[in-house]
Design an enzyme around this catalytic site. Sequence first.
Site, short mmCIF file in Angstrom:
data_model
loop_
_atom_site.label_atom_id
_atom_site.label_comp_id
_atom_site.label_asym_id
_atom_site.label_seq_id
_atom_site.Cartn_x
_atom_site.Cartn_y
_atom_site.Cartn_z
N TRP A 183 -5.44 1.30 10.44
CA TRP A 183 -5.51 1.20 8.97
C TRP A 183 -5.25 -0.23 8.53
CZ3 TRP A 183 -7.98 3.24 5.34
CH2 TRP A 183 -7.61 3.06 4.01
N GLU A 218 -11.59 5.34 4.41
CA GLU A 218 -11.07 6.25 5.45
C GLU A 218 -12.14 6.51 6.50
OE1 GLU A 218 -8.07 7.02 5.97
OE2 GLU A 218 -7.07 6.78 4.04
N TYR A 241 0.84 -1.21 0.00
CA TYR A 241 0.00 0.00 0.00
C TYR A 241 0.88 1.25 0.00
CZ TYR A 241 -3.34 3.51 1.56
OH TYR A 241 -4.10 4.65 1.66
#
Length: 197
Positions: free
Chosen positions: A56, A48, A26
């Site tokens: 995350w 998000e 990522y």
Amino acid sequence: MAEPRPRKEKRRCAWAGMTDPLYLEYHDEEWGVPSHDERHLFEMLVLEGAQAGLSWSTILRKREGYRKAFAGFEVAKVARFGARDVERLMGDAGIVRNRLKIESAIANARATLELESFDDLLWSLVGGKTHQNRFRRLTDIPAETAESKAMSKELKRLGFRFVGPTVCYAFMQACGLVNDHTVDCFRYSEVSIAATG
């Protein structure tokens, strides 16, 4: 015969760590790259928002589950989701089963459909180009900025939900509206070039 030299690791932003392959991929391939793809922008806004209060890494591990559950993040399809879909999603272990976050994703799809261009709106809020920061340490990077506060205010005015200033700033970082790779990270210059190219 001489011993082979150990391969030198690339320097990365401190948050990327060095062991989780999903995080590394990522960071190395997606985070901070300027995006103008409406589907991708919608996906990242949903993710998000889903991340609020969670790590995350939790969201990255559930990303494929989100893609399946939310029709590949096709805005028009998600906007048609109703009460049955909300209940279906509440039972889906592949996503974060939080009713408010699920309902906000659907509301955000509907709000997105009302716009002429989600991409144009978002990029207009940063003057149409990536803001190139020059942070040296992770601790230098803010959680929110004047721009993320303005984005939050405008998105809320348009009917979007789960778009507070901190969520908006994380979204801006992810989608390349700002370049927050630290200057010692190998991706800093690559993303800078991509933003101007």
